[in-house]
Write a protein that holds these residues in place. Sequence first.
Motif, PDB file in Angstrom:
ATOM      1  N   ILE A 161       0.866  -1.183   0.000  1.00 53.46           N
ATOM      2  CA  ILE A 161       0.000   0.000   0.000  1.00 53.46           C
ATOM      3  C   ILE A 161       0.901   1.231   0.000  1.00 53.46           C
ATOM      4  N   GLU A 168       4.014   0.211   2.198  1.00 49.70           N
ATOM      5  CA  GLU A 168       3.767  -0.585   3.399  1.00 49.70           C
ATOM      6  C   GLU A 168       3.224  -1.949   3.000  1.00 49.70           C
ATOM      7  N   ASN A 170       0.999  -4.706   3.699  1.00 47.80           N
ATOM      8  CA  ASN A 170      -0.211  -4.733   4.508  1.00 47.80           C
ATOM      9  C   ASN A 170      -0.473  -6.125   5.102  1.00 47.80           C
ATOM     10  N   LYS A 208       4.160  -4.482  10.822  1.00 46.42           N
ATOM     11  CA  LYS A 208       3.995  -4.144   9.410  1.00 46.42           C
ATOM     12  C   LYS A 208       5.264  -3.448   8.915  1.00 46.42           C
ATOM     13  N   THR A 210       7.464  -1.338   6.202  1.00 49.30           N
ATOM     14  CA  THR A 210       7.398  -0.348   5.126  1.00 49.30           C
ATOM     15  C   THR A 210       8.755  -0.272   4.447  1.00 49.30           C
TER      16      THR A 210
END
Length: 228
Positions: A161, A168, A170, A208, A210
């Motif tokens: 995303i 990121e 997800n 998560k 990134t």
Amino acid sequence: MKNVLSFETKLSQAVTQIENKYSKTRVLEAGEKIFDFLEPQQNIYFSLNGIVKLFKIDRIGNEIAIALLPEKSFFGLSSLLLDELEQKYSASAVTPVKLISTPTFRVRQELHKSPELSSLMIRQLVSRLLNAEITIEFLRMQRSQTRLVSFLLILSRDFGIKTNAGIEINLRLSHETLAEMTSLSRVSVTKFLGQLRHQQMISIYRQKITIHDPKYLRQYYKIPDLLS
């Protein structure tokens, strides 16, 4: 403009038509196997929630990751084309998973009613096969850190995303999950992620990840540009 439904939407509609009568619902814990490649494959599966891992077993017994599937994904689709005894991969739950399974022959009946749906199915299977081949090729890389970075790039392609900080992924990924998917030790994964964070190439918040600049990360580790 004509509204063109996706493969998953069309097949979901077909499965929904027979779901109440023929489908079964299963709830699995993380790590629990959904089906094994040695078992006759007689069902199509649809994940209602959770993450599913597809994998193969090599000649010496090691797992080779093929794909991570998000919720609302179909799998077991090869049973529509292959003989029941020719299932080529296994599936297990990465996180707690709730899914429904529908007998393959019932789905096949629905496909026979729609040539368009059959064509979409073939394209979907070819696309997944190509992605699986790319995944396997990168995960065979000798250098452990390059293997992990390649897998993160694959995840950013499939689950990414766009945010102000970068791409990121997800998914909530534990170090143990990443270790299993890349055939690395958890200690190695923790070490390599720490190095990437120190180099400010990635950041991690609530499991998560990134990737701040996927193109630069790929170039820095000299990874071929086959992930787009």
